[in-house]
Design a protein around this motif. Sequence first.
Motif, PDB file in Angstrom:
ATOM      1  N   ASN A 278       0.839  -1.209   0.000  1.00 16.86           N
ATOM      2  CA  ASN A 278       0.000   0.000   0.000  1.00 16.86           C
ATOM      3  C   ASN A 278       0.869   1.253   0.000  1.00 16.86           C
ATOM      4  OD1 ASN A 278      -2.406  -1.440   0.014  1.00 16.86           O
ATOM      5  ND2 ASN A 278      -2.509  -1.534   2.275  1.00 16.86           N
ATOM      6  N   LYS A 279       1.976   1.184   0.717  1.00 16.75           N
ATOM      7  CA  LYS A 279       2.882   2.339   0.772  1.00 16.75           C
ATOM      8  C   LYS A 279       3.473   2.629  -0.614  1.00 16.75           C
ATOM      9  CE  LYS A 279       7.040   4.014   3.122  1.00 16.75           C
ATOM     10  NZ  LYS A 279       8.100   3.672   4.097  1.00 16.75           N
ATOM     11  N   GLU A 280       3.878   1.570  -1.330  1.00 21.35           N
ATOM     12  CA  GLU A 280       4.424   1.741  -2.674  1.00 21.35           C
ATOM     13  C   GLU A 280       3.376   2.307  -3.633  1.00 21.35           C
ATOM     14  OE1 GLU A 280       7.433   1.511  -3.875  1.00 21.35           O
ATOM     15  OE2 GLU A 280       8.237   1.016  -1.888  1.00 21.35           O
ATOM     16  N   LEU A 281       2.149   1.836  -3.491  1.00 22.51           N
ATOM     17  CA  LEU A 281       1.084   2.349  -4.367  1.00 22.51           C
ATOM     18  C   LEU A 281       0.821   3.823  -4.090  1.00 22.51           C
ATOM     19  CD1 LEU A 281      -1.417  -0.664  -4.267  1.00 22.51           C
ATOM     20  CD2 LEU A 281       0.026   0.044  -6.192  1.00 22.51           C
ATOM     21  N   ARG A 282       0.859   4.225  -2.827  1.00 19.59           N
ATOM     22  CA  ARG A 282       0.679   5.637  -2.506  1.00 19.59           C
ATOM     23  C   ARG A 282       1.846   6.463  -3.050  1.00 19.59           C
ATOM     24  NH1 ARG A 282      -1.105   3.492   2.456  1.00 19.59           N
ATOM     25  NH2 ARG A 282       0.950   3.869   3.383  1.00 19.59           N
ATOM     26  N   SER A 283       3.063   5.877  -2.957  1.00 23.18           N
ATOM     27  CA  SER A 283       4.241   6.582  -3.491  1.00 23.18           C
ATOM     28  C   SER A 283       4.108   6.788  -5.000  1.00 23.18           C
ATOM     29  CB  SER A 283       5.513   5.791  -3.184  1.00 23.18           C
ATOM     30  OG  SER A 283       5.708   5.695  -1.798  1.00 23.18           O
ATOM     31  N   ILE A 284       3.568   5.755  -5.696  1.00 27.88           N
ATOM     32  CA  ILE A 284       3.372   5.896  -7.150  1.00 27.88           C
ATOM     33  C   ILE A 284       2.394   7.025  -7.442  1.00 27.88           C
ATOM     34  CG2 ILE A 284       2.356   4.751  -9.161  1.00 27.88           C
ATOM     35  CD1 ILE A 284       3.533   2.144  -8.117  1.00 27.88           C
ATOM     36  N   ASP A 285       1.312   7.087  -6.652  1.00 30.64           N
ATOM     37  CA  ASP A 285       0.339   8.176  -6.846  1.00 30.64           C
ATOM     38  C   ASP A 285       0.986   9.531  -6.644  1.00 30.64           C
ATOM     39  OD1 ASP A 285      -1.689   6.428  -7.425  1.00 30.64           O
ATOM     40  OD2 ASP A 285      -2.449   6.316  -5.350  1.00 30.64           O
ATOM     41  N   LEU A 294       9.278  13.581 -18.024  1.00 33.09           N
ATOM     42  CA  LEU A 294       8.968  12.194 -18.360  1.00 33.09           C
ATOM     43  C   LEU A 294      10.118  11.266 -17.963  1.00 33.09           C
ATOM     44  CD1 LEU A 294       6.987  10.227 -19.642  1.00 33.09           C
ATOM     45  CD2 LEU A 294       8.091  10.684 -21.858  1.00 33.09           C
ATOM     46  N   GLU A 295      11.341  11.727 -18.163  1.00 32.84           N
ATOM     47  CA  GLU A 295      12.477  10.864 -17.870  1.00 32.84           C
ATOM     48  C   GLU A 295      12.577  10.558 -16.380  1.00 32.84           C
ATOM     49  OE1 GLU A 295      15.364   8.347 -18.907  1.00 32.84           O
ATOM     50  OE2 GLU A 295      14.170   9.555 -20.322  1.00 32.84           O
ATOM     51  N   LEU A 296      12.357  11.568 -15.541  1.00 33.68           N
ATOM     52  CA  LEU A 296      12.380  11.360 -14.100  1.00 33.68           C
ATOM     53  C   LEU A 296      11.229  10.448 -13.655  1.00 33.68           C
ATOM     54  CD1 LEU A 296      13.231  14.975 -12.820  1.00 33.68           C
ATOM     55  CD2 LEU A 296      14.725  12.944 -12.809  1.00 33.68           C
ATOM     56  N   LEU A 297      10.088  10.613 -14.347  1.00 32.86           N
ATOM     57  CA  LEU A 297       8.925   9.783 -14.017  1.00 32.86           C
ATOM     58  C   LEU A 297       9.224   8.315 -14.300  1.00 32.86           C
ATOM     59  CD1 LEU A 297       5.975   9.542 -13.153  1.00 32.86           C
ATOM     60  CD2 LEU A 297       5.318   9.968 -15.556  1.00 32.86           C
ATOM     61  N   LYS A 298       9.880   8.074 -15.449  1.00 32.01           N
ATOM     62  CA  LYS A 298      10.220   6.694 -15.786  1.00 32.01           C
ATOM     63  C   LYS A 298      11.151   6.084 -14.745  1.00 32.01           C
ATOM     64  CE  LYS A 298       9.785   6.948 -20.831  1.00 32.01           C
ATOM     65  NZ  LYS A 298      10.514   6.862 -22.116  1.00 32.01           N
ATOM     66  N   GLN A 299      12.136   6.872 -14.335  1.00 32.89           N
ATOM     67  CA  GLN A 299      13.066   6.338 -13.335  1.00 32.89           C
ATOM     68  C   GLN A 299      12.360   6.009 -12.016  1.00 32.89           C
ATOM     69  OE1 GLN A 299      16.194   9.228 -12.934  1.00 32.89           O
ATOM     70  NE2 GLN A 299      16.994   8.910 -15.047  1.00 32.89           N
ATOM     71  N   ARG A 303      11.793   2.312 -10.224  1.00 33.18           N
ATOM     72  CA  ARG A 303      12.150   2.037  -8.840  1.00 33.18           C
ATOM     73  C   ARG A 303      10.964   1.458  -8.059  1.00 33.18           C
ATOM     74  NH1 ARG A 303      11.533   5.279  -4.698  1.00 33.18           N
ATOM     75  NH2 ARG A 303      11.210   7.111  -6.025  1.00 33.18           N
ATOM     76  N   HIS A 304       9.799   2.031  -8.269  1.00 35.23           N
ATOM     77  CA  HIS A 304       8.604   1.538  -7.576  1.00 35.23           C
ATOM     78  C   HIS A 304       8.229   0.127  -8.027  1.00 35.23           C
ATOM     79  CE1 HIS A 304       7.796   5.130  -5.320  1.00 35.23           C
ATOM     80  NE2 HIS A 304       7.659   5.913  -6.420  1.00 35.23           N
ATOM     81  N   MET A 305       8.395  -0.139  -9.336  1.00 29.14           N
ATOM     82  CA  MET A 305       8.057  -1.476  -9.855  1.00 29.14           C
ATOM     83  C   MET A 305       9.003  -2.538  -9.284  1.00 29.14           C
ATOM     84  SD  MET A 305       5.354  -1.211 -11.558  1.00 29.14           S
ATOM     85  CE  MET A 305       5.317  -2.836 -12.282  1.00 29.14           C
ATOM     86  N   SER A 309       7.821  -5.703  -7.196  1.00 33.46           N
ATOM     87  CA  SER A 309       8.240  -7.066  -7.558  1.00 33.46           C
ATOM     88  C   SER A 309       8.830  -7.792  -6.359  1.00 33.46           C
ATOM     89  CB  SER A 309       9.270  -7.019  -8.693  1.00 33.46           C
ATOM     90  OG  SER A 309       8.688  -6.499  -9.861  1.00 33.46           O
ATOM     91  N   LEU A 310       9.637  -7.062  -5.586  1.00 33.99           N
ATOM     92  CA  LEU A 310      10.219  -7.663  -4.391  1.00 33.99           C
ATOM     93  C   LEU A 310       9.135  -8.043  -3.380  1.00 33.99           C
ATOM     94  CD1 LEU A 310      12.826  -8.409  -2.903  1.00 33.99           C
ATOM     95  CD2 LEU A 310      12.881  -6.082  -1.982  1.00 33.99           C
ATOM     96  N   LEU A 311       8.136  -7.150  -3.236  1.00 36.39           N
ATOM     97  CA  LEU A 311       7.030  -7.443  -2.329  1.00 36.39           C
ATOM     98  C   LEU A 311       6.225  -8.660  -2.791  1.00 36.39           C
ATOM     99  CD1 LEU A 311       5.731  -3.840  -1.506  1.00 36.39           C
ATOM    100  CD2 LEU A 311       6.839  -5.440   0.070  1.00 36.39           C
ATOM    101  N   LEU A 312       6.028  -8.751  -4.119  1.00 34.93           N
ATOM    102  CA  LEU A 312       5.294  -9.912  -4.643  1.00 34.93           C
ATOM    103  C   LEU A 312       6.065 -11.210  -4.438  1.00 34.93           C
ATOM    104  CD1 LEU A 312       3.850  -8.430  -7.973  1.00 34.93           C
ATOM    105  CD2 LEU A 312       2.602  -9.005  -5.877  1.00 34.93           C
ATOM    106  N   SER A 313       7.401 -11.134  -4.544  1.00 37.50           N
ATOM    107  CA  SER A 313       8.221 -12.317  -4.270  1.00 37.50           C
ATOM    108  C   SER A 313       8.063 -12.744  -2.806  1.00 37.50           C
ATOM    109  CB  SER A 313       9.699 -12.030  -4.568  1.00 37.50           C
ATOM    110  OG  SER A 313       9.860 -11.754  -5.945  1.00 37.50           O
TER     111      SER A 313
END
Length: 518
Positions: A278-285, A294-299, A303-305, A309-313
């Motif tokens: 939930n914290k990562e999803l809020r950070s993405i928002d 756009l370039e900073l957004l991609k980076q 990082r959030h993805m 992925s680590l959380l899903l593992s």
Amino acid sequence: MKDKALSPSSDAPDTHPELAQLRESMVAERTRVTQFIGKLMLACRGHDRELDTKLAKLKQKIDINQPYTTLDAELALIERLLQHHGDSVKDSIGSARSAIQYGARHIKPVKDFPERACQALREHLLADDGYSFGDYHRKVLKLLEYYQQALKFQQLGEPLLREDDNPSVELGGRSYGKLADELQRLITELDFAGEVGDRLDMVRRELLGGVTLAKLSELALQVIELIIQGTREERKASQAFLISLNEGLHAVHFSFTESLDEGRTLQEETSRSRQALNKELRSIDETLAQADALELLKQDMHRHMDAISLLLSDRDALYQRERHLITRLSSMEAKLRLMKEETAEYKKRLTIQKHKLFLDSLTQVHNRAALEERLELEYKRWLRYQTPLCLAVIDIDHFKTINDNYGHMAGDKALKVVAKALQRSLRDTDFIARFGGEEFVVLLPNINPEKFHKPLDKLRQTIKSIPFRFKDARVEITISIGATLFKEGDQTTDAFERADQALYGSKHSGRDQVNIVL
């Protein structure tokens, strides 16, 4: 004097001392009678149960100042019992004399044992100077003394009595033939499975075939050893089951504790993983809302993805742990189910064992222990509801003749057939038990007090009509029945005594009949 005592004349006070003296004389006479009966009870105690009971009741009635005129029936019965007791004592003394003389004639000298001592013993035993049991008791002690001395001269010596032992030789008032009979009947009361049960059955068959006095002692010791062995085996089986059950419960408890701890840990880690996601999803928002380039957004999104992925593992690892926990819980459930089944099976075996404890193993009807329990229950029910309750004692006529003429196996067969026929002829609410030997006891609750003779006579006719055959010969077997109804003030022993007295009447009135004493 009676008229003066009752009339209000002027000289009445002069009679008061006479009345007081008469009263004192009567009290002293009653006291002497009571003391005499007490001493008579002590002298006769242990010889005849019925005589002991009747004397105790007579003493009780005299103690409460019951008039002598009401005791005629009891006194007449006690007189007959005392006569019978005297005859029995006379017969017993005669049997003791015969047994000792038989033993004296058949004593065999032991090697290296002085012949003079053996001859002296023989003369002592053959001397016809015995008058009471005490005289013959001393002769027996002398014989035992000789026997003990003879044992010192040989380790495996021959018996002092010859191999053709006389079965009329009495031991403690009973012939060893009767002791052998009682021993084989005792074995029928035992219920051991496996090797112990098989060996007990072999001992019983050997007893039924007839044994010598020396062999009887050997078999008696063997039965004791088998009972001890059977009891030990049953105790070991029970201990093994309880140990196994305890170990199983300990393992389940340990596994349950581990599973509980693991479940709590998984719950905490799942909660933390959910919070992190939930914290990562809020950070993405927040990143999407604040992104300018756009370039900073991609980076930031990469990082959030990576974090997601680590959380899903971690969630996958938690899912595997949950599956492992479920497997352990299923295994625990299977163990508990197995333990429940084993416990239920053991409980069933205990129930069957308890049921067998109340069954006579030979006839498969209830035994004496079951009778005592059921009689107490029916007695309490009778006290509460006052519904008629009949107690009947049944005895197979001339049963000893069957054993003597056709063998004990035939006697066993007769007992089984009679027991089964009696049981089938009774109502579901009635109760039958083998009291001992060839005697049965029947309880008939809620019976019609005016017509209870009819079902009892039906039992008698049922047994009489059975076509018994032994060794290709048809044998008519009959039964005698003594019965009574419970009445106000009765204890269970009172009703039992009346039924026993009624049976005694049936036996001495020709047998094959129903006699009722109320």
